[in-house]
Design an enzyme around this catalytic site. Structure first.
Site, PDB file in Angstrom:
ATOM      1  CD  GLU A 173      -4.100   6.812   2.124  1.00 46.15           C
ATOM      2  OE1 GLU A 173      -3.831   5.584   2.119  1.00 46.15           O
ATOM      3  OE2 GLU A 173      -3.279   7.692   2.430  1.00 46.15           O
ATOM      4  CG  HIS A 193      -1.657   1.263   1.459  1.00 46.10           C
ATOM      5  ND1 HIS A 193      -2.953   1.461   1.044  1.00 46.10           N
ATOM      6  CD2 HIS A 193      -1.283   2.433   2.066  1.00 46.10           C
ATOM      7  CE1 HIS A 193      -3.347   2.680   1.390  1.00 46.10           C
ATOM      8  NE2 HIS A 193      -2.341   3.281   2.011  1.00 46.10           N
ATOM      9  CD  GLU A 194       2.080   3.473   3.745  1.00 39.92           C
ATOM     10  OE1 GLU A 194       2.349   4.563   3.192  1.00 39.92           O
ATOM     11  OE2 GLU A 194       1.091   3.323   4.477  1.00 39.92           O
ATOM     12  CG  HIS A 242       0.596   6.285  -0.669  1.00 40.48           C
ATOM     13  ND1 HIS A 242      -0.552   6.925  -1.087  1.00 40.48           N
ATOM     14  CD2 HIS A 242       0.262   5.630   0.471  1.00 40.48           C
ATOM     15  CE1 HIS A 242      -1.534   6.662  -0.234  1.00 40.48           C
ATOM     16  NE2 HIS A 242      -1.063   5.872   0.712  1.00 40.48           N
TER      17      HIS A 242
END
Length: 423
Positions: free
Chosen positions: A358, A278-279, A282
């Protein structure tokens, strides 16, 4: 007249607080839609009865404190202007020094100290509730140390910002906001660059991830995503909280992927890898740089509106406040009040953009790991650890949530699982 305006402001604050209390505790519906009953998104399937009760209680209290805190700050700025306290701070500063820069620092210290004292009850109340509901594990002395660090870091940062703003006001009577905006761009980037290596370590200890086997798996994911990462950092948060978190901070060579030690202790490797993916999403989607660009645009509009409203307000009320002009440092509470209100008004938009980013990062994690089950478990564990509402009230979502709701995130993972099974 002054007392009448003050009384109206106080009454308005209490009426707003009462309305938000009634909305959060009696009107807002946080129940799961019928179609999701019994699914993995239904908190009744992964929280016990006590956890369900505590999550509702704690979330409502935390949300109420949020909606009370912002207007409370506005009330403070307004009253400190209305009763001439800001003007008194400026007079004290002028008596102490003939240098404008030193006068500004002295004035800002008194204003910051007054703000710290007045808002301390809210901070302490929030701390007490987080301790009561076992979210916080931090002892009072450690918490108070963080509050004092916050004060001095905030004071040092504000000293630079306020000095620049009021010097530009004195130099450029009409276009000061444009000069401030231009200077804010390199300053903002600089602050993001030093945040992970200068400011964050003031609060916690950061060190390379100790689980080297897990670090190898994470770096393998990073290599797959073409991310030039050499280390993953963990931070000692277990002495302060039971909550779970991971994040990306900084820009350029100072960017870091950080895991809280609570996350490492309470999630399995698959869940940690999902969070890391997930990070990385970004990073791949360049959300940090897009965020900087959006911040620059919002700052341009915000400073222009602030300049117009300050001129109008000070010209109309300056004599009552004993503020001689916009360029006088005693006008700072008006600047802070206006910018705070504008930021709050813009938060539904900025939060919507954040939720979109997100969601994109969640989608990236699902596609990279191809493990939606780990995603579902991660979101459920985050809900349990933070006593979060799976389906928060609408006003809470648009004003507070920079992430999708847990209902939305779990459903996304389940839909992805179904798509994979159909293929």
């Amino acid at each position: 007249m002054i007392r009448k305006w003050a009384m109206r402001a106080v009454i308005a604050y209490f009426l707003f607080g009462t309305a938000m209390y009634v909305y959060l505790f009696f009107i807002a519906d946080t129940a799961i839609p019928q179609m999701y009953k019994g699914t993995s998104a239904d908190p009744a399937t992964f929280l016990n009865a006590r956890e369900l009760m505590l999550s509702e209680e704690y979330s409502n209290i935390r949300n109420l404190l949020f909606f009370l805190n912002k207007p409370y700050q506005w009330l403070f700025y307004y009253l400190i202007l209305l009763f001439g306290i800001s003007a008194a701070f400026e007079r004290w500063a002028k008596k102490t020094s003939k240098w404008f820069s030193l006068q500004t620092l002295i004035y800002l210290f008194w204003l910051s100290l007054a703000s710290f004292i007045v808002t301390f009850p809210f901070a302490y109340t929030s701390y007490l509730f987080s301790k009561t509901y076992q979210i916080s594990t931090q002892v009072f002395s450690s918490w108070m140390r963080d509050q004092l660090i916050d004060f001095w870091v905030g004071y040092a940062t504000m000293a630079v910002v306020v000095l620049v703003i009021y010097m530009m006001m004195r130099k450029y009577k009409k276009r000061w906001w444009l000069a401030v905006w231009v200077l804010s761009i390199p300053f903002s980037i600089f602050m993001m660059f030093i945040q992970p290596v200068v400011i964050d370590p003031l609060y916690n200890d950061f060190y390379p991830l100790q689980n080297k086997q897990l670090e190898t798996k994470i770096l393998s994911l990073a290599d797959e995503a073409d991310i030039p990462a050499e280390h993953v950092y963990e931070v000692d948060m277990s002495t302060k909280t039971n909550a779970l978190n991971a994040y990306v901070t900084g820009v350029g060579s100072n960017s870091r992927i950080v895991l809280w030690d609570t996350t490492l202790e309470r999630l399995d490797d698959e869940e940690v890898l999902f969070i890391m993916a997930h990070e990385m999403g970004h990073y791949v989607e360049k959300h940090i740089y897009k965020g900087i660009a959006g911040y620059i645009l919002l700052t341009f509009a915000g400073l222009w509106i602030t300049a117009k409203l300050m001129d109008l307000w000070v010209n109309k009320r300056g004599k009552i406040w004993k503020v001689e002009g916009t360029a006088n440092i005693s006008s700072l509470p008006a600047f802070l009040l206006i910018t705070s209100v504008l930021l709050f008004a813009a938060s539904p938009l900025t939060n919507w953009v954040s939720r979109y980013q997100e969601t994109r990062a969640d989608q990236y994690a699902l596609e990279m790991t191809e493990d939606p089950a780990a995603g579902v478990r991660t979101f459920q564990d985050l809900t349990r650890a933070g006593l979060s509402q799976v389906n928060p009230p609408y006003l809470v979502k648009i004003f507070r949530y920079g992430h999708p709701t847990m209902l939305e995130r779990i459903n996304m993972a389940e839909e992805f699982k179904q798509q994979v099974s159909e293929e």
